[in-house]
Scaffold this active site. Structure first.
Site, PDB file in Angstrom:
ATOM      1  CB  CYS A   1      -1.586   7.357   1.407  1.00  6.19           C
ATOM      2  SG  CYS A   1      -3.123   6.628   1.976  1.00  6.19           S
TER       3      CYS A   1
ATOM      4  CD  GLU B   1      -2.982  -1.181   0.357  1.00  5.98           C
ATOM      5  OE1 GLU B   1      -3.243  -0.103  -0.201  1.00  5.98           O
ATOM      6  OE2 GLU B   1      -3.622  -2.225   0.135  1.00  5.98           O
TER       7      GLU B   1
HETATM    8  P1  NAD Z   1       8.021   4.653   5.204  1.00  2.32           P
HETATM    9  O1  NAD Z   1       8.062   3.873   3.942  1.00  2.32           O
HETATM   10  O2  NAD Z   1       9.176   5.527   5.521  1.00  2.32           O
HETATM   11  O3  NAD Z   1       7.842   3.684   6.482  1.00  2.32           O
HETATM   12  C1  NAD Z   1       6.782   2.743   6.626  1.00  2.32           C
HETATM   13  C2  NAD Z   1       7.222   1.592   7.526  1.00  2.32           C
HETATM   14  O4  NAD Z   1       8.314   0.924   6.923  1.00  2.32           O
HETATM   15  C3  NAD Z   1       7.685   1.994   8.924  1.00  2.32           C
HETATM   16  O5  NAD Z   1       7.176   1.071   9.867  1.00  2.32           O
HETATM   17  C4  NAD Z   1       9.199   1.877   8.843  1.00  2.32           C
HETATM   18  O6  NAD Z   1       9.774   1.514  10.058  1.00  2.32           O
HETATM   19  C5  NAD Z   1       9.377   0.765   7.844  1.00  2.32           C
HETATM   20  N1  NAD Z   1      10.644   0.817   7.116  1.00  2.32           N
HETATM   21  C6  NAD Z   1      11.470   1.866   6.954  1.00  2.32           C
HETATM   22  N2  NAD Z   1      12.548   1.505   6.217  1.00  2.32           N
HETATM   23  C7  NAD Z   1      12.393   0.201   5.916  1.00  2.32           C
HETATM   24  C8  NAD Z   1      13.158  -0.748   5.155  1.00  2.32           C
HETATM   25  N3  NAD Z   1      14.289  -0.424   4.553  1.00  2.32           N
HETATM   26  N4  NAD Z   1      12.685  -2.002   5.052  1.00  2.32           N
HETATM   27  C9  NAD Z   1      11.515  -2.350   5.621  1.00  2.32           C
HETATM   28  N5  NAD Z   1      10.748  -1.492   6.329  1.00  2.32           N
HETATM   29  C10 NAD Z   1      11.180  -0.239   6.473  1.00  2.32           C
HETATM   30  O7  NAD Z   1       6.682   5.491   5.124  1.00  2.32           O
HETATM   31  P2  NAD Z   1       6.163   6.601   6.119  1.00  2.32           P
HETATM   32  O8  NAD Z   1       7.013   7.824   6.001  1.00  2.32           O
HETATM   33  O9  NAD Z   1       5.946   6.016   7.468  1.00  2.32           O
HETATM   34  O10 NAD Z   1       4.709   6.908   5.495  1.00  2.32           O
HETATM   35  C11 NAD Z   1       4.513   7.810   4.463  1.00  2.32           C
HETATM   36  C12 NAD Z   1       4.364   7.118   3.126  1.00  2.32           C
HETATM   37  O11 NAD Z   1       3.416   6.073   3.224  1.00  2.32           O
HETATM   38  C13 NAD Z   1       3.823   8.029   2.035  1.00  2.32           C
HETATM   39  O12 NAD Z   1       4.481   7.747   0.823  1.00  2.32           O
HETATM   40  C14 NAD Z   1       2.369   7.643   1.934  1.00  2.32           C
HETATM   41  O13 NAD Z   1       1.756   7.921   0.700  1.00  2.32           O
HETATM   42  C15 NAD Z   1       2.436   6.189   2.196  1.00  2.32           C
HETATM   43  N6  NAD Z   1       1.151   5.716   2.695  1.00  2.32           N
HETATM   44  C16 NAD Z   1       0.415   4.863   1.923  1.00  2.32           C
HETATM   45  C17 NAD Z   1      -0.832   4.441   2.380  1.00  2.32           C
HETATM   46  C18 NAD Z   1      -1.690   3.513   1.583  1.00  2.32           C
HETATM   47  O14 NAD Z   1      -2.619   2.953   2.165  1.00  2.32           O
HETATM   48  N7  NAD Z   1      -1.452   3.292   0.304  1.00  2.32           N
HETATM   49  C19 NAD Z   1      -1.289   4.875   3.610  1.00  2.32           C
HETATM   50  C20 NAD Z   1      -0.503   5.729   4.361  1.00  2.32           C
HETATM   51  C21 NAD Z   1       0.725   6.129   3.904  1.00  2.32           C
END
Ligand code: NAD
Length: 479
Positions: A258, A224
């Site tokens: 998002c 997502e």
């Molecule tokens: P992010 O990708 O930085 O982090 C999300 C999760 O991934 C966190 O729990 C983090 O600890 C983990 N993570 C970080 N680095 C990682 C790695 N190398 N390997 C595995 N896991 C890792 O995202 P964010 O800043 O928390 O959220 C914002 C982003 O999420 C935006 O791009 C937004 O559009 C997207 N988002 C999408 C949805 C959806 O339903 N499609 C919903 C909310 C947010």
């Protein structure tokens, strides 16, 4: 968390991820899959938890943001979560029921059906922007499908993560639902675990890393992700009316959503009127930014600085700018609603997902130019189209791709429990919510039962007249 800077730090003792997974896997194999009553019981327990700890949840999220409007936590997290639980609870019996299918003519007498089996252990990696809904929402679907679950919430919402860990530990045994906390290191190790399915919600870049980490185990992933969700304003729309729902979507959670509208494609002749309407609307919704409990802070100083530089870069490249009368408060990370008019297509604000209360307005001359603009970019998570001419709207929908669509409003499709939620292309893969969530986290197992008088064993070597008859009948031609 570092108490001086408020920045999250890596946990010193990393959680025993392998041990937790092994315990959950043992529990999967030790018993029959949970029946309808057991699944409903888990869902009811989760709903009870939300009701009992509603205030603690609202407070934790608000503390993580600096300020998060309580109504935004209620409307944007707890309400869709509770609606989701109710919907799943109501329909679970029919979703779990095996589906009768028709066995092929040549294989009868026999019976065929699809049985929805739990996958086993599901991993959930969640982001900070809706730290309750995007953690507990996937949990609802995973429990409904009869799975065991490991969760790693975002380190950027540490108080919410701590609260979820504590509350869920009081409700479920660790071999049913376990929460682990930690930063990027723990997250990476988590994504390398041999889950039966991994649901990742987060940025597109990290999504790529997660899919790579899951690949050696052949762990299926639901991704997502984010992206730039456009609004296409068809010619002749009432600017004030459109601005109202676009502003609602854009400034809710200060744009850290998002599916927030990322930019608006505006008929060139309507640009001035629409920009004025958007600003009026923002100032009516939020008469003040500083000290207004309805207006949410940007999650960290780093995220705030990025938004400042997006605006500066666009303005330096020639974009017009209209700002809310209240300039906000950098110390409290209160970033004011800001409109960028006609930013160059190669400016950073038009290249990256904005994830803040900045709204570029991009002029277009012909509808087909606007459609091309959308199609020249990665497929977005959401697309919003404003228009009263059904045919014109249908044409825009037919000619574009996106995870989901709301027509004549923004974001509301996400709250429909009877609709799947998910992205396409760079905005993600797979979908959850409602029946699609149940199916995504179940294995649709094909079960064929041969009838007592079935003669299929006779279609075997040494091949004789019977096989010739069968092949002539079902293939045709030949000798
Ligand atoms: P992010 O990708 O930085 O982090 C999300 C999760 O991934 C966190 O729990 C983090 O600890 C983990 N993570 C970080 N680095 C990682 C790695 N190398 N390997 C595995 N896991 C890792 O995202 P964010 O800043 O928390 O959220 C914002 C982003 O999420 C935006 O791009 C937004 O559009 C997207 N988002 C999408 C949805 C959806 O339903 N499609 C919903 C909310 C947010």
């Amino acid at each position: 968390m570092n108490m001086r800077t408020g920045e999250p730090v890596e946990e010193t003792a990393p959680p025993d991820l392998e041990g937790l997974l092994a315990a959950q896997r043992r529990a999967v194999l030790a018993a029959n899959p949970p029946d309808l009553a057991a699944r409903r019981q888990s869902l009811d327990a989760l709903a009870g938890l939300v009701r009992t700890h509603r205030e603690a949840m609202i407070a934790a999220v608000s503390a993580d943001f600096g300020n998060r409007a309580r109504q935004e936590t209620e409307l944007g997290e707890l309400l869709p979560l509770m609606n989701g639980i109710r919907h799943v609870r109501r329909h679970l019996k029919s979703w779990m029921r095996p589906e009768r299918r028709r066995p092929g003519l040549a294989f009868r007498p026999a019976s065929a059906r699809v049985e929805y089996q739990p996958l086993g252990v599901v991993g959930i990696l969640s982001p900070w922007n809706y730290p309750l809904f995007l953690t507990l929402g996937p949990l609802v679907d995973a429990l409904a499908a009869g799975n065991r679950v490991m969760i790693k919430p975002s380190e950027l919402a540490p108080r919410t993560a701590e609260l979820l860990e504590r509350l869920l530990a009081g409700l479920f045994a660790p071999d049913q639902v376990a929460v682990v906390r930690g930063g990027a290191g723990v997250a990476q190790a988590f994504s390398r675990l041999a889950f039966d399915h991994l649901i990742f919600t987060g940025s597109t870049g990290v999504g790529r890393a997660v899919m790579q980490a899951a690949a050696p185990n052949l762990t299926p992933v639901t991704l997502e992700l984010g992206g730039k969700s456009p609004v296409l304003l068809l010619p002749g729309q009432d600017p004030d009316r459109a601005a109202r729902t676009i502003a609602m979507g854009k400034f809710f959670n200060a744009g850290q959503t998002c599916v927030a509208p990322d930019y608006v494609l505006v008929p060139r002749a309507q640009m001035a009127g629409f920009a004025a309407a958007m600003l009026r609307c923002a100032e009516r919704m939020y008469p003040a930014i500083t000290g207004n409990p309805d207006y949410t802070s940007i999650i960290t100083g780093r995220h705030y600085a990025r938004l400042v530089s997006l605006v500066e870069g666009a303005v330096a490249a020639g974009a017009g700018v209209r700002r809310h009368a209240d300039p906000g408060d950098a110390g409290r990370r209160l970033f004011p609603p800001t409109l960028l008019i006609d930013p160059p297509a190669d400016s950073a604000v038009m290249g990256e997902e904005i994830f803040g209360p900045i709204l570029p307005l991009v002029p277009y001359d012909r509808v087909e130019d606007a459609v091309r603009f959308v199609n020249e970019r990665p497929k977005p998570l959401a697309l919003y189209c404003y228009g009263r001419d059904e045919r014109q709207v249908a044409e825009v929908l037919d000619r574009t791709r996106s995870g989901g669509v709301t027509v004549n409003a923004t974001m509301l499709h996400v709250g429909q429990e009877d609709l799947p939620f998910g992205g396409v292309g760079e905005s993600g893969m797979g979908a959850y919510h409602g029946r699609e969530g149940f199916r995504q986290l179940s294995h649709a197992r094909a079960v064929l039962r041969m009838g007592r008088f079935n003669a299929s064993h006779m279609v075997a070597a040494p091949y004789g007249r019977l096989v010739r008859l069968v092949t002539r009948l079902f293939i045709g031609g030949g000798s």
